[in-house]
Motif scaffolding. Sequence first.
Motif, mmCIF file in Angstrom:
data_model
loop_
_atom_site.group_PDB
_atom_site.id
_atom_site.type_symbol
_atom_site.label_atom_id
_atom_site.label_comp_id
_atom_site.label_asym_id
_atom_site.label_seq_id
_atom_site.Cartn_x
_atom_site.Cartn_y
_atom_site.Cartn_z
ATOM 1 N N ARG A 48 4.359 0.381 2.010
ATOM 2 C CA ARG A 48 4.389 -0.580 2.777
ATOM 3 C C ARG A 48 4.981 -1.979 1.671
ATOM 4 N NH1 ARG A 48 0.378 -3.740 6.823
ATOM 5 N NH2 ARG A 48 1.897 -5.424 7.308
ATOM 6 N N PRO A 49 6.090 -2.304 2.273
ATOM 7 C CA PRO A 49 6.551 -3.535 1.574
ATOM 8 C C PRO A 49 5.700 -4.572 1.479
ATOM 9 C CG PRO A 49 8.308 -2.803 3.147
ATOM 10 C CD PRO A 49 6.944 -2.200 3.423
ATOM 11 N N GLY A 50 6.057 -5.527 0.603
ATOM 12 C CA GLY A 50 4.991 -6.793 0.560
ATOM 13 C C GLY A 50 4.425 -7.002 -0.913
ATOM 14 N N GLU A 51 3.838 -7.902 -1.236
ATOM 15 C CA GLU A 51 3.232 -8.402 -2.477
ATOM 16 C C GLU A 51 1.686 -7.588 -2.304
ATOM 17 O OE1 GLU A 51 2.479 -11.315 -5.691
ATOM 18 O OE2 GLU A 51 4.198 -11.048 -4.583
ATOM 19 N N ALA A 52 1.427 -6.788 -3.209
ATOM 20 C CA ALA A 52 0.322 -6.065 -3.092
ATOM 21 C C ALA A 52 -1.198 -6.752 -2.767
ATOM 22 C CB ALA A 52 -0.025 -5.092 -4.395
ATOM 23 N N GLU A 53 -1.830 -6.106 -1.610
ATOM 24 C CA GLU A 53 -2.944 -6.805 -1.241
ATOM 25 C C GLU A 53 -3.950 -5.655 -1.625
ATOM 26 O OE1 GLU A 53 -2.839 -8.645 3.071
ATOM 27 O OE2 GLU A 53 -1.636 -6.762 2.955
ATOM 28 N N GLY A 90 0.894 -1.273 -0.008
ATOM 29 C CA GLY A 90 0.039 0.067 -0.054
ATOM 30 C C GLY A 90 0.543 1.265 -0.099
ATOM 31 N N TRP A 91 0.371 2.389 -0.344
ATOM 32 C CA TRP A 91 1.154 3.461 -0.692
ATOM 33 C C TRP A 91 0.401 4.654 0.331
ATOM 34 C CZ3 TRP A 91 5.028 4.189 -3.698
ATOM 35 C CH2 TRP A 91 5.004 3.220 -4.770
ATOM 36 N N LEU A 92 1.627 5.528 0.876
ATOM 37 C CA LEU A 92 1.167 6.463 1.874
ATOM 38 C C LEU A 92 1.862 7.977 1.458
ATOM 39 C CD1 LEU A 92 0.527 7.109 4.927
ATOM 40 C CD2 LEU A 92 2.825 6.441 5.507
ATOM 41 N N LEU A 120 9.016 1.001 6.237
ATOM 42 C CA LEU A 120 8.314 1.395 5.098
ATOM 43 C C LEU A 120 9.317 1.823 4.004
ATOM 44 C CD1 LEU A 120 5.436 3.960 6.477
ATOM 45 C CD2 LEU A 120 5.199 1.264 5.921
ATOM 46 N N GLU A 121 9.151 1.788 2.778
ATOM 47 C CA GLU A 121 10.092 2.058 1.825
ATOM 48 C C GLU A 121 9.605 3.595 1.183
ATOM 49 O OE1 GLU A 121 10.568 0.709 -3.039
ATOM 50 O OE2 GLU A 121 9.219 -0.297 -1.844
#
Length: 202
Positions: A194-199, A129-131, A163-164
């Motif tokens: 947020r790192p990780g495979e997109a949910e 997810g994007w922030l 977070l990246e």
Amino acid sequence: MSGERPTWQAYNEAQLTRPVRPLAKRLLEHAGPGNGRAALDLGCGSGVETRALVAAGWRVTAVDSDPSMPDRLQDLVAGGDVTAVVGDLRDVAPGRVALVHSSLSLPFVPSTDFAFVWERVRRSLLAGGWLGVDLFGPRDDWHGTPGLSFHPRSGVDQLMAGLEVVDLVEEERDAPSFGGVVKHWHTFHVIARRPGEAEGAP
Ligand SMILES: C[S@@+](CC[C@H](N)C(=O)[O-])C[C@H]1O[C@@H](n2cnc3c(N)ncnc32)[C@H](O)[C@@H]1O
């Protein structure tokens, strides 16, 4: 802050004709089309950025304590996929979303409450997810004003830990506040993922 403080309603109404803020534009460039994914606009104010998110295909929950917000949003985003929530960022428990946008609003959460509000913001972000947020820095003329929050650069780095960070602009300039008084602004505009495979795909 000096002088009489205008109401948020007056501020937000005056924002209706300005362009979408660069933070929201850059966030949307990174996040891409929403395709019906869920997003939060925290402290959405006028709704100008909410409208941009909806236009990009995001299903937006827009939160603001200004009670005039829903009527404005209805005019701006007629028929769009948006839910207006009038409430305090300290009370609202957001669901989990693929994008969180908050321009010039989190600094108005009092420093005593900032940590738990921030923790909620972070927890609301799905993997991938994007922030996009604005924060005030300590060289801002409003530094020390009760009810506001400020973070040094090192504090911003701590908030973003895990977070990246893909885009961080630190801005200092002298310009009028809405009240008309020229002040020194010290602002961080941060976009992180947020790192990780997109949910959260629809
Ligand atoms: C400077 S305006 C920014 C609005 C909009 N995001 C923009 O970029 O123009 C700050 C907004 O935060 C809202 N706000 C301030 N403190 C808040 C709180 N504790 N909970 C919810 N909204 C709050 C105000 O009502 C106002 O609309």
